[in-house]
Design an enzyme around this catalytic site. Structure first.
Site, PDB file in Angstrom:
ATOM      1  N   GLN A 442      13.840   1.074  -6.596  1.00  0.00           N
ATOM      2  CA  GLN A 442      13.722   0.006  -6.445  1.00  0.00           C
ATOM      3  C   GLN A 442      12.459  -0.191  -5.100  1.00  0.00           C
ATOM      4  O   GLN A 442      12.761   0.484  -4.287  1.00  0.00           O
ATOM      5  CB  GLN A 442      14.729  -1.417  -5.849  1.00  0.00           C
ATOM      6  CG  GLN A 442      15.131  -2.878  -6.489  1.00  0.00           C
ATOM      7  CD  GLN A 442      15.816  -3.065  -6.265  1.00  0.00           C
ATOM      8  OE1 GLN A 442      17.239  -2.993  -5.496  1.00  0.00           O
ATOM      9  NE2 GLN A 442      15.883  -4.519  -7.005  1.00  0.00           N
ATOM     10  N   GLY A 443      11.659  -0.307  -6.064  1.00  0.00           N
ATOM     11  CA  GLY A 443      10.231  -0.298  -5.312  1.00  0.00           C
ATOM     12  C   GLY A 443       9.119  -2.041  -5.154  1.00  0.00           C
ATOM     13  O   GLY A 443       9.919  -2.640  -5.819  1.00  0.00           O
ATOM     14  N   GLY A 444       8.202  -1.471  -4.439  1.00  0.00           N
ATOM     15  CA  GLY A 444       6.987  -2.023  -4.848  1.00  0.00           C
ATOM     16  C   GLY A 444       6.368  -2.964  -5.953  1.00  0.00           C
ATOM     17  O   GLY A 444       6.192  -4.238  -6.175  1.00  0.00           O
ATOM     18  N   GLY A 446       8.321  -2.599  -8.693  1.00  0.00           N
ATOM     19  CA  GLY A 446       9.629  -3.072  -9.465  1.00  0.00           C
ATOM     20  C   GLY A 446      11.254  -2.455  -8.916  1.00  0.00           C
ATOM     21  O   GLY A 446      11.235  -1.671  -8.584  1.00  0.00           O
ATOM     22  N   VAL A 448      14.048   0.315 -11.123  1.00  0.00           N
ATOM     23  CA  VAL A 448      14.534   0.452 -12.276  1.00  0.00           C
ATOM     24  C   VAL A 448      15.587   0.953 -12.620  1.00  0.00           C
ATOM     25  O   VAL A 448      16.665   1.533 -12.007  1.00  0.00           O
ATOM     26  CB  VAL A 448      13.851   2.494 -11.876  1.00  0.00           C
ATOM     27  CG1 VAL A 448      13.787   4.048 -13.151  1.00  0.00           C
ATOM     28  CG2 VAL A 448      12.388   2.421 -10.805  1.00  0.00           C
ATOM     29  N   ASP A 559      -1.146   5.530  -5.361  1.00  0.00           N
ATOM     30  CA  ASP A 559       0.396   5.480  -4.904  1.00  0.00           C
ATOM     31  C   ASP A 559       1.598   6.914  -4.733  1.00  0.00           C
ATOM     32  O   ASP A 559       2.196   6.917  -4.546  1.00  0.00           O
ATOM     33  CB  ASP A 559       0.915   4.468  -5.745  1.00  0.00           C
ATOM     34  CG  ASP A 559       2.428   4.094  -4.279  1.00  0.00           C
ATOM     35  OD1 ASP A 559       2.180   4.678  -3.521  1.00  0.00           O
ATOM     36  OD2 ASP A 559       3.492   3.025  -4.876  1.00  0.00           O
TER      37      ASP A 559
END
Ligand SMILES: *[C@@H]1O[C@H](CO)[C@@H](O)[C@H](O)[C@H]1NC(C)=O
Ligand SMILES: *[C@@H]1O[C@H](CO)[C@@H](O)[C@H](O)[C@H]1NC(C)=O
Ligand SMILES: *[C@@H]1O[C@H](CO)[C@@H](O)[C@H](O)[C@H]1NC(C)=O
Ligand SMILES: *[C@@H]1O[C@H](CO)[C@@H](O)[C@H](O)[C@H]1NC(C)=O
Ligand SMILES: *[C@@H]1O[C@H](CO)[C@@H](O)[C@H](O)[C@H]1NC(C)=O
Ligand SMILES: *[C@@H]1O[C@H](CO)[C@@H](O)[C@H](O)[C@H]1NC(C)=O
Ligand SMILES: *[C@@H]1O[C@H](CO)[C@@H](O)[C@H](O)[C@H]1NC(C)=O
Ligand SMILES: *[C@@H]1O[C@H](CO)[C@@H](O)[C@H](O)[C@H]1NC(C)=O
Ligand SMILES: *[C@@H]1O[C@H](CO)[C@@H](O)[C@H](O)[C@H]1NC(C)=O
Ligand SMILES: *[C@@H]1O[C@H](CO)[C@@H](O)[C@H](O)[C@H]1NC(C)=O
Ligand SMILES: *[C@@H]1O[C@H](CO)[C@@H](O)[C@H](O)[C@H]1NC(C)=O
Ligand SMILES: *[C@@H]1O[C@H](CO)[C@@H](O)[C@H](O)[C@H]1NC(C)=O
Length: 750
Positions: A442-444, A446, A448, A559
């Site tokens: 889970q990231g900035g 979205g 996965v 990123d």
């Protein structure tokens, strides 16, 4: 208002009462049983005289039926015609009960004192009933003769005659009380006897009788045997008896029904609900079943209300409702009962009631279910249509058409490595409806999910956060470009799905997690040797080099961080998350964008100027390299202030000559790798240069790392490099990396 209402209610009540009273009052009048002809007396004293009998010539059918009511007597007595036969009852069933004088013959001292030989001149329609009556003579010196005529069909005019009799003598008077020849004799009568004459005689004028009374008498009579039991005492007591009961039969006509019916004026069965039946003397009439009354009168037979006045053959069972009909009645069961009303009316057992209730509930439920199903079906159909419409809309909004168009063009160029367009259903199935358990990251940008495609291919599906609709074309472009990056160290983009509100990206699944996990997990970090770390660094650098130089147009990842570098089971680096990546148009070297990235990895220059260049990636890579060497997180607020930003802490540490203090404990330093380490540290230092222009390009970094990992050559020039870096640092301006950062930098500079 209110009084009117009360009046209306009262009026209605009154009407209802009147109606119900009216009904009650009408019942008796309708139940009028005719007995005699209209205007004829129906009875003499309390004895009913039904038609065809009557007491005046107008009230009778034929002469034979005239009854004389002698009102001079007290009480008045009805007599048959002008005879002495006294009537006790007349039944329409064809019988007359009468009292008749008895014949007597009396002697005193051998001399007859009195004799009454009686003739009963019965008219032909009235006959002596021979089954209930007998001819009896009582006496001790007696013979009695009974003679007359009797009716016999076929001999209507010449009525046959009969003559019979019996005799009785008394030699002993010790006999019992039976009429068996001693003191009493009896004989039967022929059927249909009428105009009967009784003759009494004595053989010896009672000269030799045992009983020597003052007065000895003989008696003879026809009598209803049920009302006469012989007794010895009668020999004397009958003296006082004047009349004895006799049963007579009567018929209304001499003919048989068949003949009688031919003369409708003479036919006696006047009621249309009567019928004729033959009798031994002629014919008689009766009311049909279900009717009662006088069949000899018009409308004489009235319907019997069996419900009110149950007849012997009444068939309704106990719980039935009886309904009277004309000439009959019906039996039905109450609503709560089951049965036909004639044989049974059983209270419905509760079980059956419950069954019925269940049946009703079942039917209702069934209907409801059907309605629900139909509604549900149409609703889901509607929803499905809506969904597919939405999918179409999303597909269009997400640039699906453009993508398709572009893909077609690509197809033409014989590029096998194209993006597959997945359907939303396909991916939903693959992720089990985007199940929480399937989340692998889970990231900035979205979430996965791990997904299994139909062909058992394991994929990572990234669900982006809300996408900027204005950049659709760019997104499409990125997808296309990324799909074409065929680099072993880049997570491969397999396809995308544009049918959802936010596009879904499908990548190859990398099994071993992120570099960040490996570096910051104590157990995993222990297995990461320096060689592996440098290999990962080299591979990452290679990717960035490729993106910056080999790809066209160039791509800036934007990123780069340890979280976005995945490792497979051989610790091969796979760079992922191109969500923030930007394509650099061919004629530009830098791009003006909103500052985007991750704190700790963010290029301070880019932060300050918002000018995105390839060097931003170089800075971020530098941080990753430091992370690899130190095993520390890029930004950690739990650490002392000067150690929070890894980049600055690293630089200050290296400047102070404390490089080996901050290296990861898992990196074993020995003679063999010190040079390697130092070289890497210098490279990192260069990458972290505050001024972008002073940072090496990625190609150079990659080449150096690759060379370093291949041959562990000596690092003699380290010191020279560090001097260079030092001087560069002194030129640096405070950066816009927040207040803290600039403070640090200024501290550093001071
Ligand atoms: C009926 O009998 C009564 C006496 O009981 C008598 O006064 C009356 O006249 C009789 N009527 C007819 C029609 O015979
Ligand atoms: C008629 O009345 C007498 C007495 O007056 C009574 O004994 C007799 O039973 C009555 N008969 C009928 C049929 O009512
Ligand atoms: C009625 O009875 C009385 C007394 O027994 C008798 O004198 C009279 O003749 C009778 N009347 C008729 C019409 O029979
Ligand atoms: C009875 O009436 C008939 C005529 O109907 C008559 O000839 C007869 O003499 C009458 N008998 C008596 C006893 O009055
Ligand atoms: C014979 O009968 C008549 C009338 O019934 C009666 O007046 C008379 O007294 C009787 N004679 C004798 C001897 O009983
Ligand atoms: C005589 O009377 C009895 C009883 O009422 C009846 O059953 C029978 O039919 C009568 N006999 C004739 C010949 O009418
Ligand atoms: C009735 O009997 C008497 C005496 O036997 C006879 O004189 C008379 O004619 C008979 N009546 C009929 C109608 O036969
Ligand atoms: C009966 O007896 C009396 C005298 O005792 C006698 O005169 C008379 O003739 C007798 N009668 C007959 C019928 O024998
Ligand atoms: C005649 O005797 C029988 C029994 O033997 C009895 O039931 C009936 O009542 C008697 N009848 C009369 C009129 O005494
Ligand atoms: C029918 O009966 C009536 C009255 O009893 C009589 O006058 C008439 O002659 C009879 N008709 C026939 C055809 O027998
Ligand atoms: C008998 O006659 C009456 C009228 O007098 C009529 O209402 C009724 O329906 C008739 N019944 C039958 C069974 O013919
Ligand atoms: C009356 O109704 C019952 C049952 O419907 C039937 O069996 C019977 O024959 C009827 N009786 C007459 C007189 O119609």
């Amino acid at each position: 208002m209110a009084p009117n209402y009360v009046m209306i209610v009262a009026l209605i009540t009154f009407i209802c009462f009147s109606l119900s009273f009216g009904d009650d009052a009408m019942l008796p009048t309708s139940h009028n049983n005719l007995i005699a002809k209209p205007n004829c007396n129906e009875s003499c004293r309390n004895i009913s005289i039904p038609f065809p009998f009557g007491m005046t010539p107008e009230c009778i059918l034929r002469d034979q039926f005239l009854v004389t009511c002698n009102h001079s007597l007290n009480p008045p007595q009805p007599f048959l015609g002008n005879s002495s036969i006294e009537i006790t009852s007349i039944s329409l069933a064809g019988q007359l009960n009468v009292l008749k004088l008895i014949s007597r013959d009396c002697y005193r001292d051998g001399i007859r004192t009195n004799r009454t030989n009686l003739m009963i001149s019965l008219p032909s329609l009235l006959t002596v009933n021979n089954t209930v009556n007998s001819f009896i003579a009582v006496g001790c010196d007696t013979y009695a003769i009974v003679q007359g005529r009797y009716t016999k069909f076929g001999a209507k005019i010449e009525y046959p005659s009969f003559i019979t009799g019996c005799m009785s003598r008394c030699y002993s008077i010790d006999e019992d009380d039976t009429c068996s020849g001693v003191g009493c004799c009896k004989t039967s009568l022929p059927k249909g006897a009428w105009n009967v004459t009784i003759t009494l005689r004595s053989y010896y004028n009672y000269n030799y009788t045992v009983m020597k009374n003052d007065l000895s008498c003989s008696y003879a009579f026809m009598v209803d045997q049920a009302n006469f039991n012989f007794s010895k005492s009668y020999l004397s007591s009958l003296q006082n008896t004047k009349k004895l009961p006799l049963v007579l039969d009567w018929a209304v006509g001499e003919d048989k029904c068949k003949i009688a019916k031919t003369n409708s004026t003479a036919y006696a069965c006047k009621s249309n609900t009567s019928y004729c039946h033959d009798d031994s003397n002629g014919y008689r009439c009766s009311c049909m079943q279900g009717y009662d009354g006088n069949p000899y009168l018009i409308d004489g037979c009235q319907d019997i209300n069996e419900c009110v006045d149950p007849q012997p053959d009444y068939r309704c069972v106990k719980n039935a409702i009886c309904t009277n009909t004309d000439g009959n009645y019906t039996c039905t069961c109450h609503p709560d009962f089951s049965g036909d009303g004639y044989t049974e009316c059983n209270r419905d057992n509760p079980q059956r009631k419950i069954q019925n209730i269940f049946l009703i509930i079942g039917i209702t439920a069934g209907v409801a279910l059907m309605v629900i199903i139909v509604f549900g079906w149409s609703y889901t159909a509607f929803q499905r249509r809506k969904m597919s419409m939405m999918k179409k809309r999303f597909f269009q909004e997400n640039g699906g058409l453009v993508l398709l168009q572009r893909l077609k063009v690509e197809e033409g160029s014989s590029n096998t490595n194209t993006v597959k367009i997945f359907t939303a259903d396909e991916l939903e199935k693959a992720t089990n409806g985007f199940d929480k358990d399937r989340v692998v990251g889970q990231g900035g940008f979205g979430t996965v999910y791990k997904g299994y495609l139909k062909d058992n291919c394991i994929v990572a599906i990234k669900k982006s956060k809300v996408i900027d609709r204005n950049q659709i074309e760019q997104f499409i472009n990125e997808v296309l470009v990324l799909s074409q990056i065929n680099h072993r160290n880049v997570v491969k983009l397999l396809g995308c799905c544009l049918e959802t509100e936010v596009p879904l990206l499908v990548y190859e699944f990398i099994s071993n997690g992120t570099l960040s996990e490996h570096l910051h997990d104590k157990l995993k970090a222990s297995t990461l040797s320096l060689d592996i770390r440098l290999k990962v660094a080299a591979e990452t650098a290679g990717v960035l080099s490729y993106l910056h130089s080999a790809a066209y147009p160039p791509i800036i990842h934007r990123d780069i961080k340890s979280v976005n570098i995945l490792l497979d089971k051989n610790y091969t680096a796979k760079v992922s998350d191109f969500g923030a990546s930007r394509l650099v148009p061919a004629d530009q070297t830098e791009l003006s964008t909103l500052v985007q990235g991750t704190l700790g990895y963010l290029d301070p220059e880019y932060l300050q100027t918002s000018q995105l260049t390839e060097k931003s990636d170089v800075y971020s890579f530098g941080v990753v390299l430091v992370e690899l060497l130190t095993g520390r997180k890029a930004l950690c607020f739990q650490r002392p202030e000067e150690e929070r930003s890894l980049a600055q802490y690293f630089i200050s540490s290296v400047e102070k000559g404390h490089l080996f203090d901050i290296l990861d404990d898992n990196i074993v330093c020995d003679e063999g790798n010190v040079g390697q380490l130092k070289n890497a540290a210098v490279l990192a230092q260069r990458c972290l240069n505050v001024k972008g222009d002073d940072r090496p390009i990625m190609k150079e970094v990659a080449a150096e790392l690759e060379a370093g990992s291949r041959l562990k050559h000596s690092w003699a020039q380290i010191d020279q490099h560090s001097e260079e870096i030092e001087s560069l640092l002194h030129d640096t301006q405070p950066l816009g990396f927040g207040y803290e950062y600039s403070n640090k930098v200024s501290k550093l500079i001071v």
